[in-house]
Design an enzyme around this catalytic site. Structure first.
Site, PDB file in Angstrom:
ATOM      1  N   HIS A   1       0.855  -1.185   0.000  1.00  0.00           N
ATOM      2  CA  HIS A   1       0.000   0.000   0.000  1.00  0.00           C
ATOM      3  C   HIS A   1       0.897   1.243   0.000  1.00  0.00           C
ATOM      4  O   HIS A   1       2.042   1.205   0.489  1.00  0.00           O
ATOM      5  CB  HIS A   1      -0.881   0.006   1.259  1.00  0.00           C
TER       6      HIS A   1
ATOM      7  N   CYS B   1      -2.287  -0.123   7.564  1.00  0.00           N
ATOM      8  CA  CYS B   1      -1.537   1.137   7.430  1.00  0.00           C
ATOM      9  C   CYS B   1      -1.661   1.989   8.693  1.00  0.00           C
ATOM     10  O   CYS B   1      -0.689   2.629   9.107  1.00  0.00           O
ATOM     11  CB  CYS B   1      -2.008   1.872   6.178  1.00  0.00           C
TER      12      CYS B   1
ATOM     13  N   CYS C   1      -6.225   1.957   5.856  1.00  0.00           N
ATOM     14  CA  CYS C   1      -6.793   0.689   6.333  1.00  0.00           C
ATOM     15  C   CYS C   1      -6.129   0.334   7.672  1.00  0.00           C
ATOM     16  O   CYS C   1      -5.205   1.019   8.119  1.00  0.00           O
ATOM     17  CB  CYS C   1      -6.544  -0.422   5.307  1.00  0.00           C
TER      18      CYS C   1
ATOM     19  N   GLU D   1       0.919   3.863   1.808  1.00  0.00           N
ATOM     20  CA  GLU D   1       1.368   4.316   3.135  1.00  0.00           C
ATOM     21  C   GLU D   1       2.601   3.543   3.597  1.00  0.00           C
ATOM     22  O   GLU D   1       3.552   4.109   4.141  1.00  0.00           O
ATOM     23  CB  GLU D   1       0.256   4.115   4.180  1.00  0.00           C
TER      24      GLU D   1
END
Lengths: 131, 131
Positions: free
Chosen positions: A46, A79, A76, A48
């Protein structure tokens, strides 16, 4: 946030879910990243997480105290956990994350190994305290 | 779990908080890892994240359906999130994680950018549905 959106647009052009991140310290952007889950075939990629990895590399520390993350989508749970682990103190996001992942997951403890696993940690922290 | 403990012992010898992980698929170990937060100076380098990255690389997919994770310590929220993102369906841990990280974190939305960030995602999913 404009810079985070530029990152999200890069993800979009590569067929990735368009999420972009920048991490700022002392008013300077120290990391930029966009979601690369598909291209890297890696669930942890992801935007992040990738940005945190870059920022840690830049700062040369796993602690990103005083850093601010700008992210186009509300993080999410993975993260959010990574943000906390990295000691980032402020997150500003663009749009809301309506669906965090909810899948059947069985998590259980094997108590046969509890003591051995626990002792490893206990001895480590005891030793460190005594240093 | 014995193999996960061997990994945790490796972490210990390197001065890292001793946590070890293996990921198993079809009764075969496909990834082994131990905590490298200090040596990598990277907050995301918990054993679980490193093992998931290795397993994804091995499987050549970000989806680790049917995989089981053995971990010496109950996963933190970042790692639990990563386990869910990777579609791992079963986790067996050794000892309990008594302190998950709780630090002051300000998370806020910048609503000025909400529409722009949201549209990027909406257009992406709309396009994908139509393919």
């Amino acid at each position: 946030m404009n810079e985070a959106i530029v990152q999200a647009e890069k993800a979009l052009r590569k067929g990735e879910v368009p999420v972009g991140v920048v991490i700022v310290k002392d008013k300077k952007i120290i990391a930029r990243a966009y979601n690369k889950r598909e291209s890297k075939k890696d669930a942890t990629c992801h935007a992040e997480i990738l940005a945190i990895r870059k920022a840690c590399k830049y700062i040369k520390d796993w602690r990103l105290n005083g850093c601010v993350m700008y992210v186009t989508l509300e993080p999410c749970s993975m993260c959010m956990g990574a943000i906390k682990q990295a000691r980032i103190s402020k997150v500003i996001y663009g749009t809301n994350n309506e669906k965090d992942i909810e899948l059947p997951l069985v998590i259980s403890q094997n108590t046969m190994y509890k003591e051995e696993c626990s002792n490893l940690l206990r001895d480590f922290f005891k030793k460190r305290r005594n240093q």
